[in-house]
Design a protein around this motif. Structure first.
Motif, short mmCIF file in Angstrom:
data_model
loop_
_atom_site.label_atom_id
_atom_site.label_comp_id
_atom_site.label_asym_id
_atom_site.label_seq_id
_atom_site.Cartn_x
_atom_site.Cartn_y
_atom_site.Cartn_z
N UNK A 1 0.86 -1.17 0.00
CA UNK A 1 0.00 0.00 0.00
C UNK A 1 0.91 1.23 0.00
N UNK A 2 1.40 1.57 -1.18
CA UNK A 2 2.40 2.63 -1.31
C UNK A 2 3.60 2.34 -0.40
N UNK A 3 4.07 1.11 -0.47
CA UNK A 3 5.15 0.67 0.40
C UNK A 3 4.61 -0.25 1.48
N UNK A 4 5.36 -0.35 2.57
CA UNK A 4 4.95 -1.19 3.71
C UNK A 4 4.74 -0.30 4.94
N UNK B 1 6.77 3.70 8.07
CA UNK B 1 6.42 3.63 6.66
C UNK B 1 7.68 3.34 5.87
N UNK B 2 7.76 2.14 5.30
CA UNK B 2 8.89 1.78 4.45
C UNK B 2 8.55 2.20 3.03
N UNK B 3 8.96 3.41 2.68
CA UNK B 3 8.64 3.98 1.38
C UNK B 3 9.23 3.10 0.27
N UNK B 4 10.45 2.69 0.47
CA UNK B 4 11.17 1.78 -0.42
C UNK B 4 12.26 1.14 0.41
N UNK B 5 13.01 0.24 -0.19
CA UNK B 5 14.05 -0.45 0.56
C UNK B 5 15.07 0.52 1.14
N UNK B 6 15.30 1.62 0.44
CA UNK B 6 16.35 2.56 0.85
C UNK B 6 15.84 3.70 1.73
N UNK B 7 14.53 3.78 1.98
CA UNK B 7 14.00 4.94 2.69
C UNK B 7 12.87 4.54 3.62
N UNK B 8 12.97 4.97 4.90
CA UNK B 8 11.96 4.66 5.91
C UNK B 8 11.65 5.91 6.74
N UNK B 9 10.40 6.03 7.15
CA UNK B 9 9.97 7.14 7.99
C UNK B 9 9.18 6.59 9.17
N UNK B 10 9.54 7.03 10.39
CA UNK B 10 8.83 6.64 11.61
C UNK B 10 8.32 7.91 12.29
N UNK B 11 7.06 7.91 12.67
CA UNK B 11 6.47 9.00 13.44
C UNK B 11 5.82 8.39 14.67
N UNK B 12 6.09 8.97 15.86
CA UNK B 12 5.48 8.41 17.06
C UNK B 12 5.20 9.47 18.11
N UNK B 13 4.38 9.07 19.05
CA UNK B 13 4.06 9.89 20.21
C UNK B 13 4.41 9.09 21.46
#
Length: 516
Positions: free
Chosen positions: A437-440, A474-486
């Motif tokens: 779904x647009x990545x993982x 959010x694993x956008x692609x193998x080379x790029x990941x974004x984490x957001x948390x509270x």
């Protein structure tokens, strides 16, 4: 007119050949009789330069054309026998690197011998970087006479007036020197160093994290020794790379056993082949394993933590066990679901750094006192721990939990002494994996608690931690990941010499880029 290996075979029969390694042979054809010659002459046209080829295809062509050549004629080029010979020659050319004579349009097979590879040809590079943004938007932000600032020993950027920061900048140099020797070196370029004058931290210093060799006893790599500076096999999340970990930070309760996860020592690991393959398959599926630290591991190490000199004659002992079960043995519907469980233990002596502290509660009246143990001597303290873990890898639902118990020395602020005390704590984490779904996407929730010492701070202070964290990776692609948390944090401020308690709410984001 185009010529093939047939021409070389004709020359062989005529006795006009070039020996291996000799210079190229010139070939001429009589314009009227169509006979072939190896030297120029009247009414002769040069066809090109040729080299001898000793292969089965050429010999076969020569034999099939002997009678025609004896009659002084060029072989027929439209017969079935010649067609088969040409196909054979074509196959021979495919199996070898081809040398092309562009002047005559002839392809001659030639085997190329590549030089033997050297050990440095097997060196590889990979790594990752993590850029964080932290914002404390509610709770204890500004430390005061009776209100300590909210700080975290797991992330120094949880503090006042902090925005962007590099959490990690890693470069890994690794490779198999042979079937029995593997090396691994990892520096970090995002280390901060405390300003000795009491000012702000100095950032972005390089520090050695790992430098070890794996010495394999068998070619299947089931048995090995790891020597050098590496992760100490205590706890499951401690062993998991920060590049793979879902939550932004490790849990305090397990990490307090080995702050920064590493030390100098020697460890022995056993990993059967089928478990090696299972962990590799899980990694290919994008599941976050802890790496191969054996289903059984034992070792000895200094015990003073990462990049710290040894301060006593005692070593710390550790034992590690874990095993991944494919739950397909319970039901066909559970095939591929993996549950990993295990237990660890450690015992050793740690010599703390002694110093002074100031209490927020002015009635204690112990400002400037030197902290000593009950006997009045600066000595080492015994630390004993046991831990258990269980991990259900998210396919799509996952669950992760660890807990440890033990005894160790810790500062008693009231008596200004370091006393032996109990410790306990751990965490529980749930996650759900959504693919394609647009990545993982992996949303998660984590709760942790801990009551016990933090040994690498001066005077080995006791800390209390209660924290709830929710976020999504959010694993956008193998080379790029974004984490957001509270996170809602309630923590002892270990950066203040009075060790006061603070609480607050923090929103964090981390962008990670991987390079392979």
């Amino acid at each position: 007119m185009k010529f093939t290996n047939l021409t070389i075979a004709i020359l062989s029969v005529m006795g006009v050949t070039a020996s291996p390694g000799a210079s190229a042979l010139e070939l001429y054809v009589d314009n009227e009789t169509k006979q072939l010659y190896a030297e120029p002459g009247p009414n002769r046209t040069k066809l090109g330069d040729f080299e001898r080829v000793d292969d089965k295809a050429s010999l076969k062509v020569g034999k099939s054309s002997d009678r025609q050549i004896a009659a002084g004629k060029a072989p027929e080029q439209n017969g079935q026998e010649l067609k088969e010979d040409m196909e054979s020659t074509k196959v021979a050319a495919v199996d070898n690197d081809r040398q092309v004579d562009t002047r005559a349009g002839i392809h001659t097979p030639r085997t190329v011998h590549k030089p033997e590879s050297k050990w440095y040809d097997r060196i590889n590079l990979r790594g990752y970087s993590q850029l964080r943004y932290n914002h404390t938007f509610e709770g204890d932000r500004v430390g005061g006479a009776n209100t300590p600032e909210l700080r975290s020993v797991m992330d120094s950027s949880v503090r006042n007036n902090q925005n962007f920061s590099f959490r990690r900048v890693r470069l890994v140099i690794y490779g198999d020197i042979s079937d029995y020797l593997y090396f691994y070196i990892q520096p970090d370029f995002a280390t901060s160093v405390r300003n000795q004058s009491g000012g702000e931290d100095n950032l972005h210093f390089a520090q050695l994290r790992d430098a070890y060799a794996d010495i394999y006893l068998t070619k299947d790599h089931e048995y090995r020794f790891r020597v050098g500076q590496s992760k100490v096999p205590f706890g499951w999340e401690n062993l998991q790379s920060s590049q793979n970990r879902l939550a932004l930070d490790r849990a305090d309760a397990l990490n307090s056993a080995v702050p920064s996860e590493r030390d100098l020592g020697v460890f022995a690991y056993y990993t059967p082949t089928h478990v090696q393959e299972l962990w590799k398959d899980m990694s290919k599926k994008g599941l976050k394993t802890s790496g191969d630290y054996g289903i059984l591991g034992v070792g000895v190490y200094n015990g003073q933590s990462l990049n710290k000199a040894e301060k006593n004659n005692d070593m710390t002992f550790v034992a590690h066990s874990t095993y991944p079960f494919d739950l397909g043995f319970m039901s066909d519907s559970l095939s591929g679901q993996v549950l990993e469980v295990g237990a660890d233990a450690m015992i050793g002596k740690f010599k703390p750094t002694f110093g002074s502290f100031t209490a927020f509660d002015e009635s204690i009246k112990i400002s400037g006192d030197t902290i000593r143990d009950n006997s009045g001597a600066n000595k080492s303290f015994t630390e004993e721990r046991v831990a258990v873990h269980a991990i259900l890898f998210p396919q799509p639902f996952g669950f992760q939990a660890e807990w440890n118990w033990g005894n160790a020395g810790a500062l008693n602020v009231d008596t200004a002494t370091i006393e032996k005390t109990s410790l306990s704590g751990g965490y529980v984490q749930a996650m759900y994996k959504i693919d394609d779904f647009y990545g993982t996407w992996i949303p998660y929730a984590k709760w942790q608690t801990y009551r016990g010492m933090w040994k690498t701070n001066s005077n080995m202070p006791r800390m209390a931690v209660d924290e709830i964290e929710v976020g999504v990776e959010w694993q956008v692609m193998k080379a790029l990941e974004l984490v957001v948390n509270y996170s809602h944090m309630n923590r002892t401020n270990m950066n203040n010499s009075a060790f006061g308690q603070a609480s607050g709410d923090v929103v964090r984001a981390q962008l990670q880029w991987n390079y392979y």
